[in-house]
Every structure is written in structure tokens, then in C-alpha cells.
Design a protein around this motif. Structure first.
Motif, PDB file in Angstrom:
ATOM      1  N   UNK A   3       0.812  -1.215   0.000  1.00  0.00           N
ATOM      2  CA  UNK A   3       0.000   0.000   0.000  1.00  0.00           C
ATOM      3  C   UNK A   3       0.850   1.272   0.000  1.00  0.00           C
ATOM      4  N   UNK A   4       0.198   2.390  -0.297  1.00  0.00           N
ATOM      5  CA  UNK A   4       0.878   3.682  -0.397  1.00  0.00           C
ATOM      6  C   UNK A   4       1.584   4.081   0.899  1.00  0.00           C
ATOM      7  N   UNK A   5       0.953   3.791   2.020  1.00  0.00           N
ATOM      8  CA  UNK A   5       1.449   4.200   3.340  1.00  0.00           C
ATOM      9  C   UNK A   5       1.731   2.913   4.115  1.00  0.00           C
ATOM     10  N   UNK A   6       2.911   2.349   3.892  1.00  0.00           N
ATOM     11  CA  UNK A   6       3.266   1.036   4.434  1.00  0.00           C
ATOM     12  C   UNK A   6       4.201   1.214   5.633  1.00  0.00           C
ATOM     13  N   UNK A   7       3.743   0.807   6.804  1.00  0.00           N
ATOM     14  CA  UNK A   7       4.573   0.847   8.004  1.00  0.00           C
ATOM     15  C   UNK A   7       4.471  -0.500   8.692  1.00  0.00           C
ATOM     16  N   UNK A   8       5.281  -1.475   8.237  1.00  0.00           N
ATOM     17  CA  UNK A   8       5.195  -2.823   8.803  1.00  0.00           C
ATOM     18  C   UNK A   8       5.797  -2.889  10.208  1.00  0.00           C
ATOM     19  N   UNK A   9       5.199  -3.738  10.996  1.00  0.00           N
ATOM     20  CA  UNK A   9       5.710  -3.973  12.350  1.00  0.00           C
ATOM     21  C   UNK A   9       5.503  -5.446  12.664  1.00  0.00           C
ATOM     22  N   UNK A  10       6.562  -6.167  12.943  1.00  0.00           N
ATOM     23  CA  UNK A  10       6.457  -7.599  13.251  1.00  0.00           C
ATOM     24  C   UNK A  10       5.810  -7.781  14.616  1.00  0.00           C
ATOM     25  N   UNK A 118       0.474  -3.925   9.517  1.00  0.00           N
ATOM     26  CA  UNK A 118       0.757  -2.749   8.688  1.00  0.00           C
ATOM     27  C   UNK A 118       0.048  -1.557   9.318  1.00  0.00           C
ATOM     28  N   UNK A 119       0.788  -0.836  10.141  1.00  0.00           N
ATOM     29  CA  UNK A 119       0.209   0.304  10.858  1.00  0.00           C
ATOM     30  C   UNK A 119      -0.191   1.423   9.898  1.00  0.00           C
ATOM     31  N   UNK A 120       0.577   1.630   8.843  1.00  0.00           N
ATOM     32  CA  UNK A 120       0.260   2.684   7.881  1.00  0.00           C
ATOM     33  C   UNK A 120      -1.050   2.418   7.168  1.00  0.00           C
ATOM     34  N   UNK A 121      -1.236   1.198   6.691  1.00  0.00           N
ATOM     35  CA  UNK A 121      -2.479   0.868   5.997  1.00  0.00           C
ATOM     36  C   UNK A 121      -3.656   0.925   6.966  1.00  0.00           C
ATOM     37  N   UNK A 122      -3.464   0.513   8.213  1.00  0.00           N
ATOM     38  CA  UNK A 122      -4.533   0.609   9.210  1.00  0.00           C
ATOM     39  C   UNK A 122      -4.924   2.071   9.421  1.00  0.00           C
ATOM     40  N   UNK A 123      -3.947   2.968   9.495  1.00  0.00           N
ATOM     41  CA  UNK A 123      -4.233   4.398   9.651  1.00  0.00           C
ATOM     42  C   UNK A 123      -4.935   4.941   8.412  1.00  0.00           C
ATOM     43  N   UNK A 124      -4.490   4.527   7.224  1.00  0.00           N
ATOM     44  CA  UNK A 124      -5.112   4.990   5.979  1.00  0.00           C
ATOM     45  C   UNK A 124      -6.570   4.537   5.891  1.00  0.00           C
ATOM     46  N   UNK A 125      -6.831   3.293   6.269  1.00  0.00           N
ATOM     47  CA  UNK A 125      -8.199   2.786   6.237  1.00  0.00           C
ATOM     48  C   UNK A 125      -9.078   3.522   7.247  1.00  0.00           C
ATOM     49  N   UNK A 126      -8.539   3.807   8.415  1.00  0.00           N
ATOM     50  CA  UNK A 126      -9.307   4.545   9.410  1.00  0.00           C
ATOM     51  C   UNK A 126      -9.607   5.954   8.900  1.00  0.00           C
ATOM     52  N   UNK A 127      -8.625   6.586   8.274  1.00  0.00           N
ATOM     53  CA  UNK A 127      -8.817   7.910   7.680  1.00  0.00           C
ATOM     54  C   UNK A 127      -9.965   7.864   6.660  1.00  0.00           C
ATOM     55  N   UNK A 128      -9.959   6.859   5.794  1.00  0.00           N
ATOM     56  CA  UNK A 128     -11.011   6.734   4.780  1.00  0.00           C
ATOM     57  C   UNK A 128     -12.387   6.602   5.428  1.00  0.00           C
ATOM     58  N   UNK A 129     -12.474   5.833   6.513  1.00  0.00           N
ATOM     59  CA  UNK A 129     -13.752   5.658   7.201  1.00  0.00           C
ATOM     60  C   UNK A 129     -14.248   6.958   7.831  1.00  0.00           C
ATOM     61  N   UNK A 130     -13.329   7.832   8.203  1.00  0.00           N
ATOM     62  CA  UNK A 130     -13.700   9.079   8.880  1.00  0.00           C
ATOM     63  C   UNK A 130     -14.014  10.221   7.919  1.00  0.00           C
ATOM     64  N   UNK A 131     -13.700  10.056   6.637  1.00  0.00           N
ATOM     65  CA  UNK A 131     -13.989  11.114   5.669  1.00  0.00           C
ATOM     66  C   UNK A 131     -15.490  11.315   5.518  1.00  0.00           C
ATOM     67  N   UNK A 132     -15.912  12.565   5.472  1.00  0.00           N
ATOM     68  CA  UNK A 132     -17.315  12.899   5.238  1.00  0.00           C
ATOM     69  C   UNK A 132     -17.635  12.590   3.778  1.00  0.00           C
ATOM     70  N   UNK A 133     -18.597  11.716   3.503  1.00  0.00           N
ATOM     71  CA  UNK A 133     -18.895  11.392   2.105  1.00  0.00           C
ATOM     72  C   UNK A 133     -19.552  12.555   1.352  1.00  0.00           C
ATOM     73  N   UNK A 134     -20.110  13.519   2.068  1.00  0.00           N
ATOM     74  CA  UNK A 134     -20.745  14.689   1.465  1.00  0.00           C
ATOM     75  C   UNK A 134     -20.203  15.950   2.126  1.00  0.00           C
ATOM     76  N   UNK A 135     -18.925  16.246   1.897  1.00  0.00           N
ATOM     77  CA  UNK A 135     -18.333  17.400   2.593  1.00  0.00           C
ATOM     78  C   UNK A 135     -18.944  18.717   2.136  1.00  0.00           C
ATOM     79  N   UNK A 136     -19.171  19.601   3.085  1.00  0.00           N
ATOM     80  CA  UNK A 136     -19.732  20.919   2.806  1.00  0.00           C
ATOM     81  C   UNK A 136     -18.840  21.992   3.388  1.00  0.00           C
ATOM     82  N   UNK A 137     -18.577  22.985   2.568  1.00  0.00           N
ATOM     83  CA  UNK A 137     -17.875  24.167   3.020  1.00  0.00           C
ATOM     84  C   UNK A 137     -18.714  24.796   4.124  1.00  0.00           C
TER      85      UNK A 137
END
Length: 176
Positions: A3-10, A118-137
Motif C-alpha cells: 500500500x501507499x502508506x506502508x509501516x510494517x511492524x512484526x 501494517x500500521x500505515x495501511x490501518x491508519x489509511x483505512x481509518x482515515x477513509x472511514x472518517x472522511x465525510x462522504x458529502x463534505x460541505x464548506x
């Protein structure tokens, strides 16, 4: 695929008492994530995880996500800055043991392959879930005289679906 934001941790390298790990996306990673999530820009994306391994092979992660990014207003099509700063909890589990329950209060699970979180992908997925699907100024609203037409033919405008014109307008603004 990495993934784009890859932070592996064993998992095996985690201290039995747990540990804290901070990660932040670099410039190219933020640009790739912005493309993935169809955002004009991500200026900052970071997370701080407290990882606590369990005897069943899972790892409980209590984290805080902070992001600064640009969204497009669904009313005005104007880019505007947005911020997310929120805690979240998830559990890394061996692949195949992810839960698919219907309980919205349950802790989300993320599959781990070959013992690597993969901490980076977990953070990216959480970010995606938190995005407003209908953002308004802030302050943006539909015109006072706006009213959807009852029984309107969705194919009538330009011979296409109503959102096709909106999508074309959005893409023309991004090309500037």
C-alpha cells in the motif's frame, strides 16, 4: 501489493507489556493517498498507536489519528481545508480470524499476514472511514429556490445521469 502508506511492524518484536509507535506519511505517500481517496490534497496524516499483544496472537491497538487535508464541497465544488483528530481502537488478528459482525460498537479487526502488522495501511483505512462522504464548506447551502423536480427523468439532463454533469464540472476545476 504494497500500500501507499506502508509501516510494517512484526508482531513478534512487540514488547509483552506493549509499546507506543508513532507514524507519519511522507510527501509522496500523502499524494498517493490523496489520489486513492479522491482528495485534492493531504497535508498531514499521522497516527500514534499503543500496541498491546495478547496471548491469542492478536494485538489490541489504541490509536489517535490526526490529518489535515483538502476536500471539495458538494454544494459549491469549492476546495476547502478539513481536519480530523480522533482516537480509534482496532484489533490486529491472524488472517482469516477477522470478524464480520453486525455490532457497530464492536472493535474493528484487521487481518495480519505472516505476523506483520501494517500500521500505515490501518491508519489509511481509518482515515477513509472518517472522511465525510458529502463534505460541505462551512456556511454552504443550496439556493433558497432549489427544489428537486418531482418525477424528473434522470437521463434528461445532457442525456446522462444527473451526476455526470457534476463530475465533469469537478474534474474541469481540478485541471486548473
Amino acid at each position: 501489493m504494497i500500500p501507499e502508506f506502508h509501516r510494517p511492524r512484526a508482531r513478534a518484536s512487540l514488547a509483552p507489556a506493549g509499546e507506543t509507535v508513532a507514524i507519519a506519511a511522507r510527501g509522496a505517500e500523502r499524494a498517493a493517498l490523496a489520489r486513492r481517496f479522491d482528495l485534492p490534497a493531504i497535508r498531514h496524516l499521522a497516527a500514534r498507536f499503543h500496541l498491546l499483544p495478547a496471548t491469542d496472537g492478536s494485538v489490541l491497538a489504541k490509536a489517535r489519528l490526526v490529518a489535515r487535508f483538502t476536500q471539495i464541497c458538494v454544494v459549491t465544488l469549492t476546495p476547502f481545508p478539513a481536519t480530523i483528530a480522533t482516537p480509534f481502537t482496532l484489533r490486529f488478528v491472524p488472517a482469516g480470524r477477522e470478524s464480520e459482525g453486525d455490532d457497530p460498537e464492536a472493535i474493528d479487526t484487521v487481518g495480519v499476514t505472516a505476523g506483520v502488522l501494517d500500521l500505515g495501511e490501518a491508519a489509511a483505512e481509518q482515515f477513509a472511514l472518517l472522511l465525510d462522504p458529502y463534505p460541505r464548506l462551512p456556511g454552504a447551502s443550496l439556493p433558497a429556490d432549489y427544489a428537486p423536480r418531482p418525477n424528473a427523468d434522470p437521463q434528461a439532463a445532457n442525456g446522462a445521469l444527473p451526476f455526470a454533469a457534476l463530475a465533469a464540472r469537478l474534474h474541469s476545476r481540478r485541471g486548473r
